[in-house]
Design a protein around this motif. Structure first.
Motif, mmCIF file in Angstrom:
data_model
loop_
_atom_site.group_PDB
_atom_site.id
_atom_site.type_symbol
_atom_site.label_atom_id
_atom_site.label_comp_id
_atom_site.label_asym_id
_atom_site.label_seq_id
_atom_site.Cartn_x
_atom_site.Cartn_y
_atom_site.Cartn_z
ATOM 1 N N ARG A 215 2.799 2.202 9.778
ATOM 2 C CA ARG A 215 3.974 1.762 10.548
ATOM 3 C C ARG A 215 4.914 2.935 10.814
ATOM 4 O O ARG A 215 5.477 3.051 11.912
ATOM 5 C CB ARG A 215 4.701 0.634 9.791
ATOM 6 N N ASN B 181 3.080 -1.716 -0.014
ATOM 7 C CA ASN B 181 1.784 -1.496 0.622
ATOM 8 C C ASN B 181 1.820 -0.115 1.278
ATOM 9 O O ASN B 181 2.265 0.043 2.423
ATOM 10 C CB ASN B 181 1.493 -2.588 1.648
ATOM 11 N N LYS C 27 -0.074 0.440 4.773
ATOM 12 C CA LYS C 27 0.619 -0.238 5.871
ATOM 13 C C LYS C 27 1.934 0.486 6.211
ATOM 14 O O LYS C 27 2.278 0.651 7.385
ATOM 15 C CB LYS C 27 0.889 -1.696 5.485
#
Length: 158
Positions: free
Chosen positions: A19, A12, A15
């Protein structure tokens, strides 16, 4: 002020980049600016999925070598495994600039040695730092982008 390039082409991607930015803010320093996400053609090894790239500007008090250590720890935490140079990866974090520092050691070269040859680096960097001057080449990000021979596709990611 440092500039770092985030890149991901496995898992992903959105994401993972989000992060990574969060972990950089926690372990390196506050993120001052971040470019949009750009979907980019692979560079170096063509037979792999497209990348998602983003450039961050970060305030830090850490020395350059410590920034490298922290970014490598973040890469490992996010699942990075180094198989082949320029190969597919869950996350890649490159230090592009550390203010106007010029450094060449066994483990780190600043400015990043390939940044002026890569559209996937220069396009997002130009979004947040168009007038930043490369301390070795003496040219702005905008000038480096205009002169870049790389024809790899770089498109704004929605």
């Amino acid at each position: 002020m440092i500039y770092v390039l985030l890149g991901a082409n496995l898992g992903n991607r959105v994401k993972t980049l989000q992060r990574a930015a969060q972990l950089i803010a926690e372990h390196v320093g506050p993120v001052v600016q971040q470019s949009a996400f750009y979907e980019t053609a692979p560079w170096g090894v063509a037979d792999q999925p497209a990348y998602l790239n983003q450039v961050l500007s970060v305030e830090t008090t850490l020395p350059a070598e410590n920034v490298l250590v922290q970014t490598q720890v973040i890469e490992q935490e996010l699942g990075r495994v180094r198989f082949e140079k320029w190969g597919a990866r869950v996350i890649d974090i490159d230090i592009l600039y550390y203010s106007d520092l010029v450094l060449k050691s066994d483990t780190l070269t600043i400015p990043h040695p390939y940044l002026h040859q890569r559209r996937f680096t220069l396009v997002p960097l130009a979004e947040i730092a168009p007038s930043f001057v490369h301390p070795v080449l003496g040219k702005t990000t905008r000038q480096l982008l205009a002169e870049c021979d790389d024809e790899g596709e770089v498109a704004l990611f929605n």
